[in-house]
Every structure is written in C-alpha cells, then in structure tokens.
Enzyme design. Sequence first.
Site, PDB file in Angstrom:
ATOM      1  N   ASP A 195       0.816  -1.219   0.004  1.00 15.74           N
ATOM      2  CA  ASP A 195       0.067   0.347  -0.048  1.00 15.74           C
ATOM      3  C   ASP A 195       0.859   1.384   0.202  1.00 15.74           C
ATOM      4  O   ASP A 195       1.774   1.411   0.815  1.00 15.74           O
ATOM      5  CB  ASP A 195      -0.816  -0.095   1.275  1.00 15.74           C
ATOM      6  CG  ASP A 195      -1.932   0.988   1.234  1.00 15.74           C
ATOM      7  OD1 ASP A 195      -3.013   0.965   0.741  1.00 15.74           O
ATOM      8  OD2 ASP A 195      -1.618   2.122   1.474  1.00 15.74           O
ATOM      9  N   ASN A 203      -2.877  13.355  -3.148  1.00  9.06           N
ATOM     10  CA  ASN A 203      -3.877  13.934  -3.825  1.00  9.06           C
ATOM     11  C   ASN A 203      -4.472  15.380  -3.161  1.00  9.06           C
ATOM     12  O   ASN A 203      -4.775  16.217  -3.767  1.00  9.06           O
ATOM     13  CB  ASN A 203      -5.215  13.026  -3.692  1.00  9.06           C
ATOM     14  CG  ASN A 203      -5.005  12.082  -4.472  1.00  9.06           C
ATOM     15  OD1 ASN A 203      -4.492  11.983  -5.503  1.00  9.06           O
ATOM     16  ND2 ASN A 203      -5.671  10.841  -4.198  1.00  9.06           N
ATOM     17  N   ASP A 212      -2.402  10.137  -9.707  1.00 13.14           N
ATOM     18  CA  ASP A 212      -2.343   9.351 -10.851  1.00 13.14           C
ATOM     19  C   ASP A 212      -0.993   9.017 -11.405  1.00 13.14           C
ATOM     20  O   ASP A 212      -0.680   7.811 -11.667  1.00 13.14           O
ATOM     21  CB  ASP A 212      -3.223   9.935 -11.898  1.00 13.14           C
ATOM     22  CG  ASP A 212      -4.635   9.867 -11.766  1.00 13.14           C
ATOM     23  OD1 ASP A 212      -5.079   8.934 -10.812  1.00 13.14           O
ATOM     24  OD2 ASP A 212      -5.665  10.358 -12.369  1.00 13.14           O
ATOM     25  N   GLU A 238      -4.986   2.744  -4.004  1.00 12.04           N
ATOM     26  CA  GLU A 238      -3.448   2.660  -3.804  1.00 12.04           C
ATOM     27  C   GLU A 238      -2.868   1.278  -3.509  1.00 12.04           C
ATOM     28  O   GLU A 238      -1.602   1.450  -3.075  1.00 12.04           O
ATOM     29  CB  GLU A 238      -3.157   3.856  -2.989  1.00 12.04           C
ATOM     30  CG  GLU A 238      -3.445   3.822  -1.462  1.00 12.04           C
ATOM     31  CD  GLU A 238      -4.800   4.357  -1.076  1.00 12.04           C
ATOM     32  OE1 GLU A 238      -4.971   4.599  -0.090  1.00 12.04           O
ATOM     33  OE2 GLU A 238      -5.752   4.306  -2.061  1.00 12.04           O
TER      34      GLU A 238
END
Length: 320
Positions: A195, A203, A212, A238
Amino acid sequence: MMKYKVPTTPINYALWYTYVSEELPLLNERLEALIANNEICPPVQSASLYREFVADPKDATTWALRSSVDKMLQHIDQSLTDTHNDTNNFQKNVEQTFGEINNVENDALSFEEVVVLLKKLQGDSKKIHRSTAFFSETLATAKGEIESLKAALKKSQQQALYDSLTGLLNRHAFDTEVSAYLESQTQGLCLILADIDHFKSFNDEWGHLLGDQVLKVVGRKLNDSMRDGASAYRFGGEEFVILVPSSQLRIARHMAESIRKMIEKLSLKDKRSGETIKNITLSFGVVEYQPEESLSSFIARADTFLYEAKRLGRNRVLPL
C-alpha cells in the site's frame, strides 16, 4: 492441456494449437517459461499470450480503444469539474462587480448619463449571468452523461484483465488467477500486499493528476520487478498485490524488501509548480499459504501484517 489442467475453451485451444504447430518460437518460449515458473498454466497470463500472439488484430485494437476511452473519460470528467467551478466563481465575481458599480458616484457625468451607463452595464451583466447559468447547466448535464458512460464502461471492463491507469493486471484478474492456484498448486504460494504510504496527502497537496502519476510510476516499477513467475496486480485504490508461486516466505519477503528500497528512491516532478516529490514509499505484508486455508484468510493475514507495518511507521516489510 489435461496435464496442466488448462480449461478447454476456444481461446485455450487456439493458444495450444499454435504452440503445438511451433509456428511462433517466441510464443513457445514464453508459454514454457510460464509453466516452468508456475507449475500450472495461469488463466489470465494464458489469455494475455493469446491476445499477444494469436488473436485477430481487430481484437487488440478494440482492447486498446476501450482503454483509451477510459483514460479520455477520466480527463474530461476532471476538466468539466474544474470548468464548472470556474464558471461558478466567475458568475459570483460578475455579480459582486455589478453591485459595486451600482454604488459608483461620478461627478464628471450627469445623472442621466450615469443612469444610461448603469442600465447598459446592468443589461450586459444579465446577459453574462444567463450565459454562465446556461453553461453551468450544460456542464452539469454533460457531467451526468459522462458518469453514465463511465458506469457502462466499468461494467464492460469487469471481465477485462488490465487496470487502465497503471497497466497492471486488475482485481478481477487476481481473483481468477489466485483461484486457479488454490485449486491446483498451493505449495509455496506466497502473497505480498502493498500500500502506498500517505497517498491521500498526495491528492490533497498536489492534486489528483499527480496522484495518478504516483500510481502509474509505482505500477510500472512493480511490473518491471516481477520475476520467476511472480505477477503484480492493482488490488484497488492505492493498494497492490503480488502473487509469488512455488516459493517460500523468506524469498517473497526478500522480493518485497527489494521493491521497498527501489520505491523509496523514486521522485516525481510536478510540472505545474516545478517542485520535486520524493517521499514515495510502500508498506508491505507478506504471507505464505497454509494448507486448507481459505482465500479470505490468506488475504486477511497479509492485510494484518500490512496494517502493523503502517502502525509501526510505514515504509517497511512485515513479518521481519
């Protein structure tokens, strides 16, 4: 095909017929390596070989087009959201400016001239107001249509194999592949759950487009690190998962540690600000399949180690 428990589907028949014909030496080499590394013929990777070597070019074109449409819709959706916000702000600014103009006192002009000017400005403002209101409604309608298209595309891609953003195999492919392993060959099967640390902050601080990019570069590095039959998948959001067949916990953990060290050296440049982002890391949970274990338990054990790695400070592999 019976020896390696390959399902008797038309695609598999075509793949193995081509293999037996020895018309494509590279296909034979890849298929033999696949079996040697996995001791079975994984269905998802078999389908990939079929698409690469045997399928009609039109099928490949359709696949690429669907992926391109998905990416296009993602960008359009974001652009529409941004434009919609901009027009709302512009509308508020115009209304505010109009209010200020109404309070202007200009001693150089006669009262009648001021009235004419204000009425003209008022008319222009109303036109702009109507225009921006209509544009906002149009954008809202278009955004709704795009959401419908995205939902339809997502439904059509449920049987697809690859994640359009990262290029990795997707969750559906993982479910198909791991089920095949559990039914046929579980000895030494290891699972690595990974992860991205603090992904939400990417973000929040840099925007979804940079988020992204982080997913893309991590996905590419994971794919480049696969060897000896290991396969990487985007598990969701993610989170990523790696299947390592015919291995041992020690070996799988060593692979995870190598990937961890590689990822922490990554850096990305934000083209808008020119700033470089370097704090990209992964946390890992690694497990080896236990006899008679369910798939949910297999994944849950890896998730427990992953959670503990996060709790202990992230950017680490557990168990030690």
